[in-house]
Design a protein around this motif. Sequence first.
Motif, PDB file in Angstrom:
ATOM      1  N   ILE A  88       0.430  -1.391  -0.022  1.00 29.19           N
ATOM      2  CA  ILE A  88       0.012   0.369   0.142  1.00 29.19           C
ATOM      3  C   ILE A  88       0.788   1.330   0.084  1.00 29.19           C
ATOM      4  CG2 ILE A  88      -1.902   1.448   1.280  1.00 29.19           C
ATOM      5  CD1 ILE A  88      -2.509  -1.663   2.619  1.00 29.19           C
ATOM      6  N   PRO A  89       0.895   2.006  -0.944  1.00 30.51           N
ATOM      7  CA  PRO A  89       0.841   4.086  -0.811  1.00 30.51           C
ATOM      8  C   PRO A  89       1.253   3.961   0.530  1.00 30.51           C
ATOM      9  CG  PRO A  89       0.164   3.384  -2.763  1.00 30.51           C
ATOM     10  CD  PRO A  89      -0.237   1.979  -1.600  1.00 30.51           C
ATOM     11  N   PHE A  90       3.116   4.416   0.947  1.00 27.43           N
ATOM     12  CA  PHE A  90       3.171   5.597   1.770  1.00 27.43           C
ATOM     13  C   PHE A  90       4.146   6.452   1.551  1.00 27.43           C
ATOM     14  CE2 PHE A  90       6.352   6.696   5.620  1.00 27.43           C
ATOM     15  CZ  PHE A  90       4.618   6.717   6.218  1.00 27.43           C
ATOM     16  N   ARG A  91       3.370   7.511   1.389  1.00 28.84           N
ATOM     17  CA  ARG A  91       4.740   8.121   0.153  1.00 28.84           C
ATOM     18  C   ARG A  91       5.201   9.830   1.732  1.00 28.84           C
ATOM     19  NH1 ARG A  91      -0.044   7.026  -2.737  1.00 28.84           N
ATOM     20  NH2 ARG A  91       0.733   6.184  -5.208  1.00 28.84           N
ATOM     21  N   ALA A  92       5.376   9.401   2.788  1.00 33.08           N
ATOM     22  CA  ALA A  92       6.264  10.348   3.732  1.00 33.08           C
ATOM     23  C   ALA A  92       7.006  10.004   4.386  1.00 33.08           C
ATOM     24  CB  ALA A  92       4.562  10.366   4.502  1.00 33.08           C
ATOM     25  N   LYS A  93       7.479  11.117   5.180  1.00 28.38           N
ATOM     26  CA  LYS A  93       9.026   9.739   5.723  1.00 28.38           C
ATOM     27  C   LYS A  93       8.285   9.749   8.034  1.00 28.38           C
ATOM     28  CE  LYS A  93      11.877  13.491   3.848  1.00 28.38           C
ATOM     29  NZ  LYS A  93      12.780  15.318   4.530  1.00 28.38           N
ATOM     30  N   TYR A  94       8.595   8.851   7.704  1.00 27.16           N
ATOM     31  CA  TYR A  94       7.858   7.970   9.173  1.00 27.16           C
ATOM     32  C   TYR A  94       8.345   9.106  10.147  1.00 27.16           C
ATOM     33  CZ  TYR A  94       8.401   5.270  13.561  1.00 27.16           C
ATOM     34  OH  TYR A  94       7.570   4.650  14.105  1.00 27.16           O
ATOM     35  N   LEU A  95       9.168   9.661  10.558  1.00 33.76           N
ATOM     36  CA  LEU A  95       9.216  10.794  11.574  1.00 33.76           C
ATOM     37  C   LEU A  95       8.067  11.773  11.355  1.00 33.76           C
ATOM     38  CD1 LEU A  95      11.094  12.029  13.441  1.00 33.76           C
ATOM     39  CD2 LEU A  95      12.615  12.689  12.577  1.00 33.76           C
TER      40      LEU A  95
END
Length: 393
Positions: free
Chosen positions: A268-275
Motif C-alpha cells: 500500500i503506498p506510503f509517500r511520507a517520512k516516518y518521522l
Amino acid sequence: MKKINFSHFFSAFFRSFRVELVHFFKDKALFSSVVVTGILVAFVYSAVYQNEIPQRIPVHVVDLSSSSLSRNFISMVGAGQNVNIVSIGNNLSDAKIQFEEGTINGIILIPEDFHKDITYRRGSSISLYSDASNMMINKGISTAVSKSLATFNAQIEVSGAMRRGMTYINSVNTRRAVTPISNALFNPTSGYATFLLPVVYLVIIQTLLLTGIGVLEGTMREYDNYHSIYKSSFNIVPILLGRSSAYLMICILLFSIAALGSMYVFEIPFRAKYLDVVVYLIPFFLSVIFLGFSLRGIFKKREDAALTITFTSIPAVFLSGISWPTFTFPTWVKVFSTIFPTTYGSRGFVALSQFGASFDEVETWWKYLWIMALFYFLLAFAVNMKFKKSKSF
C-alpha cells in the motif's frame, strides 16, 4: 503561593509510567486485546483487500443475435480483468434464475437485431443487469461493459470511414478529434485498499486503545487499587502525564508494526517520512489516551469498556469523511465528528502517506489535534479530581 516540588513531580511521573506499563503487560487479556489483536486485525484487513479491486466478476451473456459482431463484442468484454463471462446462452429466463441463485452477478443482453441494426446504421442497444446492492461489483461490471462499448463503437466508425475512402489515421482523427488523457492521482489503480485502509488503521488503534484503557480503569475501580499513594491534587498531573507517556510509547510501537508493517507487506503506498507521520500522530494518540482517562467514571467493571467502546468504531469511520465526503455532512454532524480524534488524525495521515503532502500543509489539522489533546487532558484531570474527592482515586 504553593511551590512546585519538581523532585516529587518527576518521581510521581516515572513511577506512574512504570506502574502503568507493568499493569498493561502483566494483564495478558489486556495486552492481547490491544497489541496482538491490533496487529492481527490490521494484517487480516489488509489481506482481505489485497486485490484492491474486484476481479473476474461472474457474468452471463444472453446473445440473441448470435452474429459475428455480437461475438466480437463478447470477446472484448471478457478480455478485461473485471469480468469473467461464465456462460453464454439465448434464454433470459435461465439467466434470471442464475442471477437469483447468486451464481452470477450480472447479465448482458444482446438483442436479436443487433447485427442487422448496426449494418443498416439504425443503431442498436445492449442491456446490462448488474447487482447494484454491491457498489464495487456494480461498478466493475458497468465499467467493463462501458469500456468495451466505447472500443466497439470506435471500431465500427473507423471501419465505416475507411470504406468511404479515408485512411486509417484520418479515420481515427475524425472519429476522435480530442483525445482525453486521464491520470488517476495518488491511487492509480483506484484500489479499495489504498482508499480505505489508512483510515481503518487509525480507527483500529483508537478503538483498541480506548477499550484497553477502559478495561484497566474498570479493573482498578473494581479492586480499588489506583495510585492511592498520591495525596495532593497536584499529583494528578504527573500521574496523568506518566500514564499517557506509557500508552504513547505503546501506540507508536503498535502503529509502526500494525499500520506501517501492513502497508509495506501488502504494498500500500506510503509517500511520507516516518518521522513526519509519527510527529503528526503524537497529539492524535494523546487525544485518544486522555479521552480514555476521561471515561473512567463510566466503566465500573472490565467488561463495560469492551461492550461500550466497540460500537464507536463504525461511527468513527463514517465521520472521518472516508466513506462519504465531509462537505455533504449537515453542520451538526461536522461539529459532532470533532469529538473523535480520528477525524483530524486520519485526514492528516492520509494527506501525508497517500498524497505526499508536506508537514506544513497539514499543520492546521495538527494544531487542532493538540487543542483536542489539551481539552481531553483537562477533562481527564477534572474527572480524576472528582474521583479523588470521593476517595476512589
